[in-house]
Design a protein around this motif. Structure first.
Motif, PDB file in Angstrom:
ATOM      1  N   UNK A   1      45.522  46.102  30.694  1.00 38.00           N
ATOM      2  CA  UNK A   1      45.105  44.734  30.972  1.00 38.00           C
ATOM      3  C   UNK A   1      43.621  44.699  31.300  1.00 38.00           C
ATOM      4  N   UNK A   2      42.965  43.707  30.755  1.00 38.24           N
ATOM      5  CA  UNK A   2      41.544  43.526  31.044  1.00 38.24           C
ATOM      6  C   UNK A   2      41.404  42.736  32.345  1.00 38.24           C
ATOM      7  N   UNK A   3      40.193  42.696  32.875  1.00 37.37           N
ATOM      8  CA  UNK A   3      39.939  41.923  34.087  1.00 37.37           C
ATOM      9  C   UNK A   3      40.134  40.452  33.763  1.00 37.37           C
ATOM     10  N   UNK A   4      40.868  39.757  34.635  1.00 39.58           N
ATOM     11  CA  UNK A   4      41.067  38.320  34.479  1.00 39.58           C
ATOM     12  C   UNK A   4      39.884  37.555  35.025  1.00 39.58           C
ATOM     13  N   UNK A   5      39.864  36.250  34.829  1.00 34.20           N
ATOM     14  CA  UNK A   5      38.721  35.443  35.290  1.00 34.20           C
ATOM     15  C   UNK A   5      38.630  35.353  36.819  1.00 34.20           C
TER      16      UNK A   5
ATOM     17  N   UNK B   1      39.590  37.679  39.344  1.00 35.01           N
ATOM     18  CA  UNK B   1      38.963  38.843  39.975  1.00 35.01           C
ATOM     19  C   UNK B   1      37.476  38.976  39.636  1.00 35.01           C
ATOM     20  N   UNK B   2      37.103  38.670  38.397  1.00 36.69           N
ATOM     21  CA  UNK B   2      35.688  38.753  38.031  1.00 36.69           C
ATOM     22  C   UNK B   2      34.860  37.740  38.800  1.00 36.69           C
ATOM     23  N   UNK B   3      35.389  36.541  39.002  1.00 40.03           N
ATOM     24  CA  UNK B   3      34.676  35.518  39.760  1.00 40.03           C
ATOM     25  C   UNK B   3      34.496  35.959  41.209  1.00 40.03           C
ATOM     26  N   UNK B   4      35.540  36.531  41.803  1.00 36.81           N
ATOM     27  CA  UNK B   4      35.445  36.999  43.183  1.00 36.81           C
ATOM     28  C   UNK B   4      34.438  38.138  43.318  1.00 36.81           C
TER      29      UNK B   4
END
Length: 64
Positions: free
Chosen positions: A34-38, A40-43
């Motif tokens: 799984x790739x990073x979701x939006x 976790x990346x935003x946090x």
């Protein structure tokens, strides 16, 4: 091709022995990565921005 030791006879190569069982031997399918979701990346980006602002504020406070 000659052997490095002339007294020692050359041995013909044999087959490579079979490898031991792998850890995925009983699994019929692999787990998808799984790739990073939006979220976790935003946090992560928010934390990075807060740290950068804090470091910049410390640098400015030291100059005053």
């Amino acid at each position: 091709m000659t052997s490095p030791d002339p007294e020692r006879p050359r041995v013909p190569p044999t087959e490579t022995p079979p490898a031991e069982g792998s850890t995925s031997a009983g699994i019929s399918h692999t787990e998808p990565r799984r790739a990073w979701g939006p979220v976790p990346l935003t946090l992560i980006m928010l934390v990075v921005a807060l740290v950068a602002v804090g470091l910049l504020a410390m640098a400015v406070a030291l100059m005053i």
